[in-house]
Motif scaffolding. Structure first.
Motif, PDB file in Angstrom:
ATOM      1  N   SER A  34       0.932  -1.367  -0.005  1.00 24.33           N
ATOM      2  CA  SER A  34      -0.096  -0.076   0.052  1.00 24.33           C
ATOM      3  C   SER A  34       0.913   1.227  -0.103  1.00 24.33           C
ATOM      4  CB  SER A  34      -0.985   0.146   1.077  1.00 24.33           C
ATOM      5  OG  SER A  34      -0.308  -0.080   2.487  1.00 24.33           O
ATOM      6  N   ILE A  35       1.900   1.184   0.592  1.00 28.21           N
ATOM      7  CA  ILE A  35       2.800   2.398   0.685  1.00 28.21           C
ATOM      8  C   ILE A  35       3.762   2.633  -0.850  1.00 28.21           C
ATOM      9  CG2 ILE A  35       4.971   3.224   1.422  1.00 28.21           C
ATOM     10  CD1 ILE A  35       4.228   2.049   4.302  1.00 28.21           C
ATOM     11  N   ALA A  36       3.848   1.680  -1.247  1.00 29.47           N
ATOM     12  CA  ALA A  36       4.599   1.750  -2.571  1.00 29.47           C
ATOM     13  C   ALA A  36       3.719   2.135  -3.792  1.00 29.47           C
ATOM     14  CB  ALA A  36       5.170   0.288  -2.913  1.00 29.47           C
ATOM     15  N   ALA A  37       2.290   1.460  -3.526  1.00 26.87           N
ATOM     16  CA  ALA A  37       1.328   1.889  -4.391  1.00 26.87           C
ATOM     17  C   ALA A  37       1.251   3.413  -4.533  1.00 26.87           C
ATOM     18  CB  ALA A  37      -0.115   1.457  -4.117  1.00 26.87           C
ATOM     19  N   SER A  38       1.577   4.134  -3.514  1.00 30.44           N
ATOM     20  CA  SER A  38       1.598   5.695  -3.575  1.00 30.44           C
ATOM     21  C   SER A  38       2.732   6.337  -4.196  1.00 30.44           C
ATOM     22  CB  SER A  38       1.196   6.262  -2.148  1.00 30.44           C
ATOM     23  OG  SER A  38       2.219   5.943  -1.281  1.00 30.44           O
ATOM     24  N   LEU A  39       3.835   5.489  -4.511  1.00 33.64           N
ATOM     25  CA  LEU A  39       4.896   6.259  -4.906  1.00 33.64           C
ATOM     26  C   LEU A  39       5.147   6.218  -6.175  1.00 33.64           C
ATOM     27  CD1 LEU A  39       7.359   4.376  -2.358  1.00 33.64           C
ATOM     28  CD2 LEU A  39       6.515   6.716  -2.257  1.00 33.64           C
ATOM     29  N   SER A  40       5.853   7.216  -6.827  1.00 35.94           N
ATOM     30  CA  SER A  40       6.048   7.345  -8.231  1.00 35.94           C
ATOM     31  C   SER A  40       7.562   6.624  -8.452  1.00 35.94           C
ATOM     32  CB  SER A  40       6.178   8.692  -8.728  1.00 35.94           C
ATOM     33  OG  SER A  40       7.142   9.547  -8.226  1.00 35.94           O
ATOM     34  N   ASP A  41       7.725   6.502  -9.645  1.00 38.54           N
ATOM     35  CA  ASP A  41       9.199   6.009  -9.977  1.00 38.54           C
ATOM     36  C   ASP A  41      10.120   6.761  -9.447  1.00 38.54           C
ATOM     37  OD1 ASP A  41       8.085   3.885 -11.228  1.00 38.54           O
ATOM     38  OD2 ASP A  41       8.286   4.510 -13.485  1.00 38.54           O
ATOM     39  N   GLN A  42       9.915   8.113  -9.649  1.00 37.01           N
ATOM     40  CA  GLN A  42      11.018   9.300  -9.053  1.00 37.01           C
ATOM     41  C   GLN A  42      11.010   9.068  -7.446  1.00 37.01           C
ATOM     42  OE1 GLN A  42      12.913  11.689 -11.052  1.00 37.01           O
ATOM     43  NE2 GLN A  42      14.055  11.234  -9.122  1.00 37.01           N
ATOM     44  N   ASP A  43      10.057   8.755  -7.171  1.00 41.51           N
ATOM     45  CA  ASP A  43       9.899   8.687  -5.601  1.00 41.51           C
ATOM     46  C   ASP A  43      10.854   7.566  -4.838  1.00 41.51           C
ATOM     47  OD1 ASP A  43       8.288  10.821  -4.901  1.00 41.51           O
ATOM     48  OD2 ASP A  43       6.256   9.523  -4.880  1.00 41.51           O
ATOM     49  N   MET A  44      10.540   6.473  -5.902  1.00 36.11           N
ATOM     50  CA  MET A  44      11.367   5.258  -5.425  1.00 36.11           C
ATOM     51  C   MET A  44      12.729   5.370  -5.557  1.00 36.11           C
ATOM     52  SD  MET A  44       8.920   2.178  -6.832  1.00 36.11           S
ATOM     53  CE  MET A  44       7.383   2.691  -7.472  1.00 36.11           C
ATOM     54  N   ALA A  45      13.095   5.977  -6.945  1.00 38.78           N
ATOM     55  CA  ALA A  45      14.595   6.184  -7.028  1.00 38.78           C
ATOM     56  C   ALA A  45      15.198   7.388  -5.810  1.00 38.78           C
ATOM     57  CB  ALA A  45      14.942   6.857  -8.132  1.00 38.78           C
ATOM     58  N   ASP A  46      14.469   8.290  -5.537  1.00 39.11           N
ATOM     59  CA  ASP A  46      14.840   9.263  -4.655  1.00 39.11           C
ATOM     60  C   ASP A  46      14.971   8.415  -3.131  1.00 39.11           C
ATOM     61  OD1 ASP A  46      14.726  11.288  -6.369  1.00 39.11           O
ATOM     62  OD2 ASP A  46      12.963  12.105  -5.831  1.00 39.11           O
ATOM     63  N   LEU A  47      14.240   7.773  -2.687  1.00 36.77           N
ATOM     64  CA  LEU A  47      14.500   6.993  -1.492  1.00 36.77           C
ATOM     65  C   LEU A  47      15.350   5.899  -1.507  1.00 36.77           C
ATOM     66  CD1 LEU A  47      10.683   6.210  -0.840  1.00 36.77           C
ATOM     67  CD2 LEU A  47      12.033   7.626   0.531  1.00 36.77           C
ATOM     68  N   GLY A  48      15.630   5.413  -2.721  1.00 32.42           N
ATOM     69  CA  GLY A  48      16.721   4.492  -2.947  1.00 32.42           C
ATOM     70  C   GLY A  48      18.232   5.140  -2.753  1.00 32.42           C
ATOM     71  N   GLU A  49      18.262   6.460  -3.432  1.00 29.76           N
ATOM     72  CA  GLU A  49      19.433   7.152  -3.202  1.00 29.76           C
ATOM     73  C   GLU A  49      19.802   7.788  -1.912  1.00 29.76           C
ATOM     74  OE1 GLU A  49      21.817   7.592  -5.436  1.00 29.76           O
ATOM     75  OE2 GLU A  49      20.976   6.495  -6.734  1.00 29.76           O
ATOM     76  N   TYR A  50      18.694   8.103  -1.060  1.00 31.06           N
ATOM     77  CA  TYR A  50      18.802   8.341   0.223  1.00 31.06           C
ATOM     78  C   TYR A  50      19.436   7.548   0.989  1.00 31.06           C
ATOM     79  CZ  TYR A  50      17.730   9.860   4.992  1.00 31.06           C
ATOM     80  OH  TYR A  50      17.811   9.766   6.313  1.00 31.06           O
ATOM     81  N   TYR A  51      18.750   6.347   0.866  1.00 31.65           N
ATOM     82  CA  TYR A  51      19.332   5.253   1.745  1.00 31.65           C
ATOM     83  C   TYR A  51      20.608   4.690   1.421  1.00 31.65           C
ATOM     84  CZ  TYR A  51      15.149   4.814   5.022  1.00 31.65           C
ATOM     85  OH  TYR A  51      14.194   5.098   5.803  1.00 31.65           O
ATOM     86  N   ALA A  52      20.875   5.036   0.189  1.00 35.88           N
ATOM     87  CA  ALA A  52      22.234   4.423  -0.182  1.00 35.88           C
ATOM     88  C   ALA A  52      23.285   5.390   0.342  1.00 35.88           C
ATOM     89  CB  ALA A  52      22.285   4.381  -1.880  1.00 35.88           C
TER      90      ALA A  52
END
Length: 121
Positions: free
Chosen positions: A91-109
């Protein structure tokens, strides 16, 4: 002996080359600073060492600091499209755009396993 036309082969090759260049042009680049503003979705579970979620089964919730950006982005996409089944993450991922997912990935990396995963502290 039959004559083979080269035209269909050229058309298919051209179409495949064009499709490949379009796919590469659509690649989303993540931004760690932008991810910092979006990480509030994650910290409720992923910033608590040893946290376990218990719905619908007991899951050990991983700390995400230092994880590979592409892995996080692809994992979020897998939750969004149903390949991964955890209902809360889906349900959380359903609210995310591809850009959101990439940004979160870069933040945690950009974090380390021992760095604070909660930027709101």
């Amino acid at each position: 002996m039959k004559k083979l036309s080269i035209l269909p082969h050229v058309a298919v090759t051209t179409a495949l080359a064009f499709a490949g260049s379009v796919a590469q042009g659509d690649e989303v680049k993540g931004n760690a600073a932008a991810g910092n503003a979006k990480v509030w979705l994650c910290i409720g579970c992923h910033s608590i060492p040893g946290y376990r979620a218990d719905y619908p089964m007991t899951y050990k919730v991983p700390m995400l600091g230092g994880q590979n950006a592409a892995y996080i982005s692809s994992a979020l996409a897998a939750y969004k499209n149903g390949e991964r089944k955890h209902p809360t993450m889906r349900s959380i991922a359903a609210s995310l755009s591809d850009q959101d997912m990439a940004d979160l990935g870069e933040y945690y990396a950009a974090q380390t396993a021992s760095s604070p995963n909660n930027p709101l502290k």
